[in-house]
Design a protein around this motif. Structure first.
Motif, short mmCIF file in Angstrom:
data_model
loop_
_atom_site.label_atom_id
_atom_site.label_comp_id
_atom_site.label_asym_id
_atom_site.label_seq_id
_atom_site.Cartn_x
_atom_site.Cartn_y
_atom_site.Cartn_z
N PRO A 1 0.80 -1.23 0.00
CA PRO A 1 0.00 0.00 0.00
C PRO A 1 0.84 1.29 0.00
O PRO A 1 0.34 2.34 -0.36
CB PRO A 1 -0.83 -0.11 1.28
CG PRO A 1 -0.10 -1.08 2.14
CD PRO A 1 0.65 -2.00 1.23
N THR A 2 2.10 1.20 0.36
CA THR A 2 2.93 2.41 0.41
C THR A 2 3.60 2.72 -0.93
O THR A 2 4.20 3.78 -1.09
CB THR A 2 4.02 2.28 1.48
OG1 THR A 2 4.87 1.18 1.15
CG2 THR A 2 3.42 2.10 2.85
N ALA A 3 3.51 1.83 -1.89
CA ALA A 3 4.20 2.01 -3.18
C ALA A 3 3.69 3.26 -3.90
O ALA A 3 4.49 4.05 -4.41
CB ALA A 3 4.01 0.78 -4.06
N ARG A 4 2.37 3.43 -3.95
CA ARG A 4 1.81 4.59 -4.66
C ARG A 4 2.28 5.90 -4.01
O ARG A 4 2.71 6.82 -4.69
CB ARG A 4 0.28 4.54 -4.67
CG ARG A 4 -0.35 5.68 -5.43
CD ARG A 4 -1.89 5.59 -5.42
NE ARG A 4 -2.49 6.55 -6.30
CZ ARG A 4 -2.60 7.86 -6.04
NH1 ARG A 4 -2.15 8.35 -4.92
NH2 ARG A 4 -3.18 8.67 -6.91
N ALA A 5 2.20 5.98 -2.69
CA ALA A 5 2.63 7.19 -1.98
C ALA A 5 4.11 7.46 -2.22
O ALA A 5 4.52 8.61 -2.44
CB ALA A 5 2.34 7.06 -0.49
N PHE A 6 4.91 6.41 -2.19
CA PHE A 6 6.35 6.56 -2.43
C PHE A 6 6.62 7.12 -3.82
O PHE A 6 7.38 8.07 -4.00
CB PHE A 6 7.07 5.21 -2.25
CG PHE A 6 8.52 5.27 -2.62
CD1 PHE A 6 9.46 5.69 -1.70
CD2 PHE A 6 8.94 4.90 -3.88
CE1 PHE A 6 10.80 5.76 -2.04
CE2 PHE A 6 10.28 4.96 -4.23
CZ PHE A 6 11.22 5.39 -3.31
N LEU A 7 5.98 6.51 -4.83
CA LEU A 7 6.20 6.94 -6.21
C LEU A 7 5.71 8.37 -6.44
O LEU A 7 6.39 9.16 -7.11
CB LEU A 7 5.51 5.98 -7.17
CG LEU A 7 6.11 4.58 -7.25
CD1 LEU A 7 5.21 3.65 -8.05
CD2 LEU A 7 7.51 4.63 -7.85
N MET A 8 4.56 8.71 -5.91
CA MET A 8 4.02 10.06 -6.10
C MET A 8 4.89 11.10 -5.40
O MET A 8 5.11 12.19 -5.94
CB MET A 8 2.57 10.12 -5.60
CG MET A 8 1.62 9.22 -6.36
SD MET A 8 1.52 9.57 -8.11
CE MET A 8 0.08 10.60 -8.12
N THR A 9 5.38 10.77 -4.23
CA THR A 9 6.26 11.70 -3.51
C THR A 9 7.58 11.87 -4.26
O THR A 9 8.08 13.00 -4.41
CB THR A 9 6.53 11.19 -2.08
OG1 THR A 9 5.28 11.07 -1.41
CG2 THR A 9 7.42 12.15 -1.32
N ALA A 10 8.14 10.78 -4.75
CA ALA A 10 9.38 10.85 -5.52
C ALA A 10 9.18 11.69 -6.77
O ALA A 10 10.03 12.52 -7.13
CB ALA A 10 9.87 9.46 -5.87
N LEU A 11 8.06 11.51 -7.44
CA LEU A 11 7.76 12.28 -8.65
C LEU A 11 7.56 13.75 -8.32
O LEU A 11 8.09 14.62 -9.02
CB LEU A 11 6.52 11.72 -9.34
CG LEU A 11 6.07 12.48 -10.59
CD1 LEU A 11 7.14 12.40 -11.67
CD2 LEU A 11 4.75 11.93 -11.09
N ARG A 12 6.81 14.03 -7.27
CA ARG A 12 6.60 15.43 -6.87
C ARG A 12 7.92 16.11 -6.58
O ARG A 12 8.18 17.22 -7.05
CB ARG A 12 5.70 15.50 -5.64
CG ARG A 12 5.38 16.95 -5.25
CD ARG A 12 4.98 17.11 -3.83
NE ARG A 12 6.11 16.73 -2.99
CZ ARG A 12 6.02 16.36 -1.74
NH1 ARG A 12 4.87 16.30 -1.15
NH2 ARG A 12 7.08 16.04 -1.04
N ASN A 13 8.79 15.47 -5.83
CA ASN A 13 10.09 16.04 -5.51
C ASN A 13 10.92 16.27 -6.77
O ASN A 13 11.58 17.30 -6.91
CB ASN A 13 10.84 15.16 -4.52
CG ASN A 13 10.20 15.17 -3.16
OD1 ASN A 13 9.42 16.05 -2.83
ND2 ASN A 13 10.50 14.16 -2.36
N HIS A 14 10.88 15.31 -7.68
CA HIS A 14 11.62 15.46 -8.94
C HIS A 14 11.09 16.65 -9.74
O HIS A 14 11.87 17.45 -10.27
CB HIS A 14 11.52 14.17 -9.75
CG HIS A 14 12.27 14.21 -11.03
ND1 HIS A 14 13.63 14.04 -11.08
CD2 HIS A 14 11.86 14.43 -12.30
CE1 HIS A 14 14.04 14.14 -12.33
NE2 HIS A 14 12.97 14.39 -13.09
N CYS A 15 9.78 16.77 -9.83
CA CYS A 15 9.17 17.89 -10.56
C CYS A 15 9.49 19.23 -9.91
O CYS A 15 9.79 20.21 -10.60
CB CYS A 15 7.65 17.71 -10.65
SG CYS A 15 7.14 16.35 -11.72
N LEU A 16 9.45 19.28 -8.59
CA LEU A 16 9.78 20.53 -7.90
C LEU A 16 11.23 20.92 -8.14
O LEU A 16 11.56 22.11 -8.31
CB LEU A 16 9.48 20.41 -6.41
CG LEU A 16 8.01 20.32 -6.04
CD1 LEU A 16 7.84 20.11 -4.53
CD2 LEU A 16 7.24 21.54 -6.50
#
Length: 162
Positions: A53-68
């Protein structure tokens, strides 16, 4: 399951949501696709992959940080380009620069408020910190900030009128 299979499964499962988030943040479809791909590319070298269940949150957070980080980098580059353009437009002679410095000094000397003038001089001429000025003047650092801000606003108005 080996790492490549896990990454492929994560990619198929979360790609649509990730691409939506990247497009919201970057406003550029090509950069958005690159950002999602880069997040997954960094996962390839990892020994431990997000699962459950934590995979989606991990991926979205990693993507958000990369985009920022991309947006921050883009902003810095745009500011640098503006500075280069400004620098190329400014072909002032030393006499022009000295005249401007004299105007600024005259504007500082013409400040009506002696405490603002003194605080401004301590900050920029003597290069004292806010804490040092506050201690010398017997006021809070917030008061020092407010005095400097008021003095700079006054100077800006005086110099704008010239």
């Amino acid at each position: 399951m080996n790492n490549n299979e896990v990454i492929n499964q994560l990619f198929r499962q979360h790609y649509p949501d990730m691409i939506r988030l990247a497009r919201l943040l970057l406003h550029n479809p090509a950069e958005s696709e690159d950002a999602v791909e880069e997040v997954f590319a960094t996962l390839i070298g990892k020994d431990i992959l997000p699962t459950g269940p934590t995979a989606r949150a991990f991926l979205m957070t990693a993507l958000r940080n990369h985009c920022l980080n991309q947006l921050r980098h883009r902003s810095i580059q745009q500011r640098l380009q503006g500075l280069y353009l400004l620098d190329s437009q400014l072909q002032d002679s030393p006499a022009d620069i000295e005249e401007r410095v004299a105007q600024v000094r005259q504007a500082i000397d013409s400040l009506n408020d002696d405490t603002s003038r003194r605080t401004l001089t301590q900050r920029y001429a003597q290069q004292l910190s806010y804490a040092e000025i506050a201690e010398a003047e017997g006021i809070s650092e917030t008061a020092v900030y407010k005095r400097i801000r008021k003095a700079l606003d006054t100077l800006k108005e005086k110099l704008k009128n010239k």
